[in-house]
Design a protein around this motif. Sequence first.
Motif, PDB file in Angstrom:
ATOM      1  N   ILE A   1       0.846  -1.199   0.000  1.00  0.00           N
ATOM      2  CA  ILE A   1       0.000   0.000   0.000  1.00  0.00           C
ATOM      3  C   ILE A   1       0.878   1.245   0.000  1.00  0.00           C
ATOM      4  N   LEU A   2       1.933   1.218   0.831  1.00  0.00           N
ATOM      5  CA  LEU A   2       2.864   2.349   0.841  1.00  0.00           C
ATOM      6  C   LEU A   2       3.566   2.481  -0.509  1.00  0.00           C
ATOM      7  N   ILE A   9      -9.138   1.608   1.064  1.00  0.00           N
ATOM      8  CA  ILE A   9      -9.116   3.061   0.812  1.00  0.00           C
ATOM      9  C   ILE A   9      -8.665   3.814   2.057  1.00  0.00           C
ATOM     10  N   ALA A  10      -9.089   3.347   3.241  1.00  0.00           N
ATOM     11  CA  ALA A  10      -8.669   4.022   4.473  1.00  0.00           C
ATOM     12  C   ALA A  10      -7.154   3.918   4.625  1.00  0.00           C
ATOM     13  N   LEU A  11      -6.627   2.705   4.403  1.00  0.00           N
ATOM     14  CA  LEU A  11      -5.188   2.506   4.585  1.00  0.00           C
ATOM     15  C   LEU A  11      -4.386   3.285   3.545  1.00  0.00           C
ATOM     16  N   SER A  33      -5.207   6.027   2.070  1.00  0.00           N
ATOM     17  CA  SER A  33      -5.252   7.451   2.415  1.00  0.00           C
ATOM     18  C   SER A  33      -4.267   7.759   3.543  1.00  0.00           C
ATOM     19  N   MET A  34      -4.184   6.844   4.522  1.00  0.00           N
ATOM     20  CA  MET A  34      -3.198   7.022   5.593  1.00  0.00           C
ATOM     21  C   MET A  34      -1.781   6.995   5.035  1.00  0.00           C
ATOM     22  N   ALA A  41      -1.014  10.305   3.527  1.00  0.00           N
ATOM     23  CA  ALA A  41      -0.783  11.288   4.597  1.00  0.00           C
ATOM     24  C   ALA A  41       0.640  11.143   5.133  1.00  0.00           C
ATOM     25  N   ARG A  42       1.060   9.900   5.299  1.00  0.00           N
ATOM     26  CA  ARG A  42       2.409   9.645   5.815  1.00  0.00           C
ATOM     27  C   ARG A  42       3.487  10.224   4.901  1.00  0.00           C
ATOM     28  N   LEU A  43       3.192  10.236   3.591  1.00  0.00           N
ATOM     29  CA  LEU A  43       4.152  10.781   2.630  1.00  0.00           C
ATOM     30  C   LEU A  43       3.939  12.289   2.444  1.00  0.00           C
ATOM     31  N   ALA A  77      -4.928  13.398   1.518  1.00  0.00           N
ATOM     32  CA  ALA A  77      -5.760  12.457   0.759  1.00  0.00           C
ATOM     33  C   ALA A  77      -7.025  12.187   1.552  1.00  0.00           C
ATOM     34  N   ILE A  78      -8.043  11.744   0.859  1.00  0.00           N
ATOM     35  CA  ILE A  78      -9.300  11.400   1.534  1.00  0.00           C
ATOM     36  C   ILE A  78      -9.888  10.177   0.863  1.00  0.00           C
ATOM     37  N   SER A  79     -10.414   9.270   1.679  1.00  0.00           N
ATOM     38  CA  SER A  79     -11.036   8.069   1.120  1.00  0.00           C
ATOM     39  C   SER A  79     -12.543   8.279   0.982  1.00  0.00           C
TER      40      SER A  79
END
Lengths: 409, 409
Positions: free
Chosen positions: A19-20, A80-82, A84-85, A88-90, A94-96
Amino acid sequence: MALIVKKFGGSSVATPEKILAVARRVLTEKSLEDKVVVVVSAMGDTTDDLISLANAVMDPVYNNSREMDMLLATGEQISIALLSMAFARLGQPAISLTGMQAGVQSNTAYGKGRILDITPERVLAELDKGKIVVVAGFQGVTPDGDIITLGRGGSDTSAVALAGALRADACEIFTDVDGIYSADPRVVPTARKMKEITYNEMLEMARLGAGVMQPRSVEMGKFYGVPIHVRSTFTQNEGTFIREEYTVEEKEFIIRGVTHDTNVAKIAVLGVPDRPGIAYKLFSALAEANIDVDMIVQSVRSTQKNIIDMVFTIAQPDIVQAKQIVEKIGEELGTMGVQVEENVAKVSVVGAGMLGNPGIAANMFGALADAEINIEVISTSEISISCVIKAEQVNEAVQAIHARFFSAS
Amino acid sequence: MALIVKKFGGSSVATPEKILAVARRVLTEKSLEDKVVVVVSAMGDTTDDLISLANAVMDPVYNNSREMDMLLATGEQISIALLSMAFARLGQPAISLTGMQAGVQSNTAYGKGRILDITPERVLAELDKGKIVVVAGFQGVTPDGDIITLGRGGSDTSAVALAGALRADACEIFTDVDGIYSADPRVVPTARKMKEITYNEMLEMARLGAGVMQPRSVEMGKFYGVPIHVRSTFTQNEGTFIREEYTVEEKEFIIRGVTHDTNVAKIAVLGVPDRPGIAYKLFSALAEANIDVDMIVQSVRSTQKNIIDMVFTIAQPDIVQAKQIVEKIGEELGTMGVQVEENVAKVSVVGAGMLGNPGIAANMFGALADAEINIEVISTSEISISCVIKAEQVNEAVQAIHARFFSAS
């Protein structure tokens, strides 16, 4: 500035690390002004795990399709939640959005919903705030406000439909192959990757067994006129563009591709009285049971007057049910028997160019004859020719036909 | 005919077998005409598993609360789909609804949403069709259409609020204990189960450490006037009803319960200049950091004029942050130092009856004195008295106080 919709499948988001990686990949290709929507499927095995849970609880006698969709839709919601997280980390806002929130309107055919419309106001509003919008693929909302999953290849369809509704510049489908090939590269190592293919040709190839894209998503692309870019998750190379028309002259090959499909069974109804209404009776019964009939051949017996044989093909999973239906009607009509053959496959050539080029069929039959492959059923469309052959000869057939049409490459 | 809302927690639906058991249990108690809404939490460890996934992806530096709610809400969505399938298997038509679909309207405080309103039209419509309605607890929808999870004990709150909005005859909270006890039965084996308790007493007991019900859900019950029936998942016995007033005369005990709370830390700010505005400065800084201050005692030093000590209690998880804030302000004010003690507990007696009965406090202090337990801080409300004591004496204190007030039982 461009508005791009990118779709990543379940294997691309199977683990937190992947995901990342998807988030990094998207940001690598994104220029500052680009607006990006990412459509994702459920993580790797999530869907299978959810189905196992359901099987431990439900009784398949009852229609559980609405609840099954409620259950399966959680798979994409997790992704989608993951993702988006991960954005954000990068450092990327973002929004799911679930299918419902993204305005993916579907009919109420649970488990195989069809997108009726997209109302993408929320998506547009979030893009305008500078966010990457991460949308759950494979799902939508019914007129009653229920959660529904789309049919096979649903995430591709979500992505293409969203791209259309957003008037996106392109829809990129990331997959484990790097484009559309003139034949399955596992069968024909020399198969060539196409730069472009038309919607109609791609539709026909998908219908005839090319697994990369599901027909429904290509239809969506055609409907909205969105270019679909099929490309690799693992490289940044250009893949294949599916469009209305070729943008570069790439017509040296009249045939675009050779496809094959082993998910085929053949049913022969022998000794059918040659009366009006017989075919209607047979095929309407199959249609009522939701069984798709593909090729149909009706042959006259030279030795017996007023008696015909009816041969048709269906998908293999339908074979048991189809046999029951056909045998029942066969008895009513007084036919001589029903033969089922599962050990068959379909090989096809596809190309819009064949319209103005006679001799394609002869060439294909010649290739099969030279390889000593017997043809059991033939059918043609405006842009394809298909032959049913023995399943064990399918690779040989694809190779022979590909060599005949693409030998110049 | 009755309309009942039943709530089952995560441990009651931890496996497919348990989900089927819940469905059977609900049907056993349901008469043909009853309308039933079942509110469920996420299966067993699902929430923890989802949090682990999130931790592997997100960077806690960023505010991931909206996406965390999007993620966690899938837990209940899985439960409701499976429980609906279980009802179908038992021949009972049922339909699952997410918090959003059930009309649970929340503010936008992600991760600790508060229910603002319930618009239960869909629930009522499905009940009228003869279906059991299975609603996802712990979740709602924000004014923007976002998925949100409610605060601690959120599923209870969902259930009670739904029961209120539906004007249900009762809201049954199924739990692993069979009712509300006059003290924690693990500490006081002779603790007595109450038939009834008032909202106000239950609120005070919950606030003071009784873990069975979260205060928010009791507030909801009080707001809507819905009787809450706390009862066991494992037996069909009657549990405890939480209501506005007692329906039977059950007032032989002035004290309703003895509660304790070990999640307490004590902070003493020593040598504070006795000037107006000091307390404001200190406690507004803590409030800004969202730290709840519980008991506050300000003591005058007999030996030094214009110098006071300020002692207060907070929840243990807040201790590090609170210490930093208090030390910073202490320096600015020129205090003599800050002492933190984590090794404390709070023991309380609760009962609306104490209003007209002087001597309760003396009795409580006497019980503690007889057990040679030193009292560090005392605070009182209209219906409770609390003492902070050493943590290692908490069980002994609860037993001594319970014996003093409930010896007649």
